[in-house]
Write a protein that holds these residues in place. Structure first.
Motif, mmCIF file in Angstrom:
data_model
loop_
_atom_site.group_PDB
_atom_site.id
_atom_site.type_symbol
_atom_site.label_atom_id
_atom_site.label_comp_id
_atom_site.label_asym_id
_atom_site.label_seq_id
_atom_site.Cartn_x
_atom_site.Cartn_y
_atom_site.Cartn_z
ATOM 1 N N ILE A 1 0.833 -1.203 0.000
ATOM 2 C CA ILE A 1 0.000 0.000 0.000
ATOM 3 C C ILE A 1 0.869 1.255 0.000
ATOM 4 C CG2 ILE A 1 -1.676 1.327 1.349
ATOM 5 C CD1 ILE A 1 -2.851 -1.085 -0.077
ATOM 6 N N VAL A 2 1.870 1.297 0.866
ATOM 7 C CA VAL A 2 2.722 2.479 0.973
ATOM 8 C C VAL A 2 3.506 2.690 -0.318
ATOM 9 C CG1 VAL A 2 4.733 3.441 2.165
ATOM 10 C CG2 VAL A 2 2.891 2.390 3.472
ATOM 11 N N GLY A 3 4.003 1.604 -0.903
ATOM 12 C CA GLY A 3 4.803 1.711 -2.113
ATOM 13 C C GLY A 3 4.004 2.098 -3.337
ATOM 14 N N LYS A 4 2.695 1.999 -3.279
ATOM 15 C CA LYS A 4 1.868 2.281 -4.440
ATOM 16 C C LYS A 4 1.456 3.741 -4.562
ATOM 17 C CE LYS A 4 1.423 -1.581 -6.607
ATOM 18 N NZ LYS A 4 1.705 -1.727 -8.007
ATOM 19 N N ASN A 5 1.763 4.579 -3.577
ATOM 20 C CA ASN A 5 1.375 5.991 -3.628
ATOM 21 C C ASN A 5 -0.097 6.151 -4.015
ATOM 22 O OD1 ASN A 5 3.964 6.864 -3.003
ATOM 23 N ND2 ASN A 5 4.581 6.821 -5.139
ATOM 24 N N VAL A 6 -0.972 5.822 -3.108
ATOM 25 C CA VAL A 6 -2.404 5.879 -3.369
ATOM 26 C C VAL A 6 -2.785 7.254 -3.895
ATOM 27 C CG1 VAL A 6 -4.684 5.676 -2.315
ATOM 28 C CG2 VAL A 6 -2.851 4.152 -1.598
ATOM 29 N N ASP A 7 -3.405 7.278 -5.067
ATOM 30 C CA ASP A 7 -3.771 8.532 -5.715
ATOM 31 C C ASP A 7 -5.069 8.343 -6.497
ATOM 32 O OD1 ASP A 7 -3.004 7.046 -7.896
ATOM 33 O OD2 ASP A 7 -1.234 8.219 -8.342
ATOM 34 N N ASP A 8 -5.239 9.088 -7.570
ATOM 35 C CA ASP A 8 -6.459 9.016 -8.363
ATOM 36 C C ASP A 8 -6.630 7.672 -9.064
ATOM 37 O OD1 ASP A 8 -7.109 11.583 -7.629
ATOM 38 O OD2 ASP A 8 -6.141 12.492 -9.387
ATOM 39 N N ASN A 9 -5.600 6.907 -9.166
ATOM 40 C CA ASN A 9 -5.658 5.644 -9.871
ATOM 41 C C ASN A 9 -5.856 4.476 -8.892
ATOM 42 O OD1 ASN A 9 -5.707 4.101 -12.151
ATOM 43 N ND2 ASN A 9 -3.487 4.066 -12.437
ATOM 44 N N ASP A 10 -6.602 4.713 -7.813
ATOM 45 C CA ASP A 10 -6.798 3.704 -6.779
ATOM 46 C C ASP A 10 -7.461 2.439 -7.315
ATOM 47 O OD1 ASP A 10 -5.654 5.368 -4.972
ATOM 48 O OD2 ASP A 10 -7.513 5.914 -3.957
ATOM 49 N N PHE A 11 -8.400 2.576 -8.245
ATOM 50 C CA PHE A 11 -9.101 1.390 -8.737
ATOM 51 C C PHE A 11 -8.148 0.447 -9.465
ATOM 52 C CE2 PHE A 11 -11.804 -1.067 -11.634
ATOM 53 C CZ PHE A 11 -12.555 -1.727 -10.682
ATOM 54 N N ALA A 12 -7.253 0.988 -10.268
ATOM 55 C CA ALA A 12 -6.258 0.146 -10.945
ATOM 56 C C ALA A 12 -5.358 -0.532 -9.916
ATOM 57 C CB ALA A 12 -5.426 0.963 -11.921
ATOM 58 N N GLN A 13 -5.026 0.198 -8.869
ATOM 59 C CA GLN A 13 -4.213 -0.381 -7.801
ATOM 60 C C GLN A 13 -5.005 -1.450 -7.054
ATOM 61 O OE1 GLN A 13 -2.752 2.903 -5.515
ATOM 62 N NE2 GLN A 13 -1.529 3.689 -7.188
ATOM 63 N N ALA A 14 -6.303 -1.229 -6.864
ATOM 64 C CA ALA A 14 -7.160 -2.229 -6.216
ATOM 65 C C ALA A 14 -7.200 -3.499 -7.055
ATOM 66 C CB ALA A 14 -8.569 -1.672 -6.005
ATOM 67 N N GLN A 15 -7.263 -3.345 -8.366
ATOM 68 C CA GLN A 15 -7.258 -4.514 -9.248
ATOM 69 C C GLN A 15 -5.931 -5.267 -9.142
ATOM 70 O OE1 GLN A 15 -8.253 -2.300 -12.834
ATOM 71 N NE2 GLN A 15 -10.201 -3.425 -12.976
ATOM 72 N N ASP A 16 -4.828 -4.541 -9.154
ATOM 73 C CA ASP A 16 -3.511 -5.173 -9.007
ATOM 74 C C ASP A 16 -3.406 -5.896 -7.671
ATOM 75 O OD1 ASP A 16 -2.716 -4.160 -11.450
ATOM 76 O OD2 ASP A 16 -1.527 -2.513 -10.595
ATOM 77 N N PHE A 17 -3.857 -5.218 -6.614
ATOM 78 C CA PHE A 17 -3.800 -5.801 -5.276
ATOM 79 C C PHE A 17 -4.665 -7.056 -5.208
ATOM 80 C CE2 PHE A 17 -5.155 -6.084 -0.802
ATOM 81 C CZ PHE A 17 -3.912 -6.143 -0.189
ATOM 82 N N ALA A 18 -5.868 -7.001 -5.771
ATOM 83 C CA ALA A 18 -6.772 -8.154 -5.756
ATOM 84 C C ALA A 18 -6.155 -9.335 -6.496
ATOM 85 C CB ALA A 18 -8.121 -7.775 -6.358
ATOM 86 N N ASP A 19 -5.438 -9.060 -7.578
ATOM 87 C CA ASP A 19 -4.766 -10.140 -8.313
ATOM 88 C C ASP A 19 -3.619 -10.740 -7.512
ATOM 89 O OD1 ASP A 19 -6.383 -10.113 -10.574
ATOM 90 O OD2 ASP A 19 -5.078 -8.726 -11.665
#
Length: 129
Positions: free
Chosen positions: A48-66
């Motif tokens: 989570i910290v390394g991903k720099n949560v920003d406007d692209n959270d949904f894409a990050q959520a998809q990556d995290f879910a995978d």
């Protein structure tokens, strides 16, 4: 030392060694479990910290879910866990605890055989909510 005390002394030594060995192995197992939990928590936090949560959270959520699909499925069965909390954060959920309970309630819909489990979990959640 007389010969009648040798069997008692021998039994005492064997029992003491056995008790000591069991105590050490139990402590080692406890430490191993603690290390696994600690490593899991550290890994999730680093993700989570390394991903720099920003406007692209949904894409990050998809990556995290995978990348965390096994842990998320396990935690969805119980309705709580650090991976669910992290996914809730990435999906913009206000109450991670309620989100975990929702996942537990809808577990069959999220993970049953009839569900296209190849579709990303984040996509399935958004479609259902």
């Amino acid at each position: 030392m007389n010969t009648s005390s040798r069997p008692i002394l021998s039994r005492t030594v064997v029992v003491s060694a056995l008790v000591l060995g069991l105590g050490v192995s139990s402590a080692a197992l406890a430490d191993r479990d603690d290390l696994i939990t600690t490593a899991s928590t550290a890994g999730t936090t680093a993700y989570i910290v390394g991903k720099n949560v920003d406007d692209n959270d949904f894409a990050q959520a998809q990556d995290f879910a995978d990348s965390q699909s096994v842990a998320l499925q396990r935690e969805a069965a119980t309705g709580e866990g650090e991976h669910i909390d992290s996914l809730a954060l990435l999906l913009g959920e206000q109450d991670p605890e309620a989100f975990g309970q929702w996942m537990q309630t809808h577990y069959a819909e999220l993970y049953s055989d009839g569900v296209d489990t190849k579709a990303n979990l984040a996509d399935r959640i958004v479609a259902m909510r």
